[in-house]
Design a protein around this motif. Structure first.
Motif, PDB file in Angstrom:
ATOM      1  N   GLN A 119       0.808  -1.243  -0.004  1.00  0.00           N
ATOM      2  CA  GLN A 119       0.086  -0.111  -0.118  1.00  0.00           C
ATOM      3  C   GLN A 119       1.103   1.096  -0.468  1.00  0.00           C
ATOM      4  OE1 GLN A 119      -3.535  -0.393  -0.505  1.00  0.00           O
ATOM      5  NE2 GLN A 119      -2.218  -2.464  -0.338  1.00  0.00           N
ATOM      6  N   THR A 164       0.589   7.547  -2.481  1.00  0.00           N
ATOM      7  CA  THR A 164       0.531   8.211  -3.309  1.00  0.00           C
ATOM      8  C   THR A 164       0.422   7.209  -4.756  1.00  0.00           C
ATOM      9  OG1 THR A 164       2.664   8.264  -3.607  1.00  0.00           O
ATOM     10  CG2 THR A 164       1.903   9.879  -2.723  1.00  0.00           C
ATOM     11  N   SER A 165      -0.027   7.957  -5.227  1.00  0.00           N
ATOM     12  CA  SER A 165      -0.641   7.004  -6.823  1.00  0.00           C
ATOM     13  C   SER A 165       0.956   7.272  -7.664  1.00  0.00           C
ATOM     14  CB  SER A 165      -1.643   7.201  -7.583  1.00  0.00           C
ATOM     15  OG  SER A 165      -1.677   6.376  -8.927  1.00  0.00           O
ATOM     16  N   ASN A 166       1.759   5.706  -7.184  1.00  0.00           N
ATOM     17  CA  ASN A 166       2.804   5.901  -7.580  1.00  0.00           C
ATOM     18  C   ASN A 166       2.645   5.459  -9.908  1.00  0.00           C
ATOM     19  OD1 ASN A 166       4.416   6.283  -5.607  1.00  0.00           O
ATOM     20  ND2 ASN A 166       4.549   3.790  -5.434  1.00  0.00           N
TER      21      ASN A 166
END
Length: 293
Positions: free
Chosen positions: A221, A224-226
């Motif tokens: 998890q 942020t959206s990597n």
């Protein structure tokens, strides 16, 4: 076509001692251009044959024809085989049997058909490196990096140069992507991890990380959206900076210099720590000897 295949197979066999290839018929052989005729018979054009003859000019005709034949038997076109030999003329000096055996080894690793042709064209050094080195790289990818057999075939097909790398170098790059970036093997293969030099991968990743745009996953998890690994690796630097890092080339250059300085200072500190550790060990050893006396 069948006649040409028989000719290639005959030229590709290891020649017996004292046995030469048959001279081309006609007046050309008497003028000393039988080798040119032999290459023409394999499918090379007049111009291609002359370019091939210009490579390693002191080499015996049997070696040149046998090497060219083996490359054609891999499925390369005459122009592709010539281009490969022009990039790596040392291949002409390898015994035809060595070329054949190495091609068989690469096929056993999963580089068959078009994959083998592309691997040979992109990475002619595969025919030169010792077999043990190839096996060590494959063993590392299978046993320690845990790529499946199909994933390994894909890695070798898209980046055959991994077979030339030292195993510890491959393992380090894999561990960085797996532990620091949180990327699984399936995504590594899809993104073609090993096509980018490790130093560049690390520069891009840490740059994103310090700008708050990449976070190492914890138990899978992140907050942020990597960005996808494929985008980090495959985008040209200009596009990487504009669409992922939201930065400028000037900022990235300054960052890389600062990061290199950090690494240098860290290495110096580690060297000093190691020196003090050695001194402490020597002191402990001397005190032990004194106590014993």
């Amino acid at each position: 076509m069948a006649g040409r295949l028989l000719l290639l197979r005959g030229a590709g066999r290891a020649l017996r001692p004292g046995r030469a290839l048959p001279a081309a018929p006609g007046p050309c052989a008497r003028r000393g251009c039988g080798e040119l005729a032999g290459l023409r018979a394999m499918g090379f054009s007049q111009e291609q044959a002359r370019r091939l003859l210009a490579l390693q000019p002191r080499l015996g005709p049997e070696h040149r024809e046998a090497a060219a034949a083996q490359l054609l038997l891999l499925g390369l076109s005459a122009e592709a085989a010539l281009a490969l030999l022009e990039r790596s003329p040392a291949l002409l000096r390898l015994p035809a049997e060595r070329l054949r055996e190495r091609a068989e080894e690469l096929r056993r690793l999963g580089l068959d058909g078009g994959r083998l042709q592309r691997a040979a064209s992109r990475c002619p050094q595969l025919f030169h490196v010792p077999r043990k080195r190839l096996e060590a790289a494959v063993r590392l990818l299978r046993e320690r990096c845990l790529f499946t057999a199909e994933q390994l075939r894909e890695v070798l097909g898209t980046c055959p140069a991994v077979l030339l790398e030292e195993p510890h170098t491959l393992h380090h790059q894999f561990q960085y992507a797996y532990f620091r970036m949180g990327v699984q093997q399936k995504e590594m293969v899809k993104a073609r991890l090993f096509q980018m030099p490790f130093a560049e991968l690390r520069n891009r990743h840490i740059f994103l990380e310090r700008r708050g745009l990449y976070e190492t996953p914890h138990k899978g998890q992140t907050q942020t959206s990597n960005p996808k690994l494929k985008d980090i690796l495959q985008l040209p630097e200009k596009d990487f900076l504009a669409s992922l890092a939201y930065s400028t080339p000037e900022e990235f250059e300054v960052f890389k210099k600062l990061l290199a300085r950090e690494e240098e200072e860290k290495k110096e500190e580690e060297d000093v720590d190691a020196l003090y550790t050695e001194d402490d060990d020597d002191l402990d050893s001397d005190e032990s000897k004194t106590a014993g006396e």
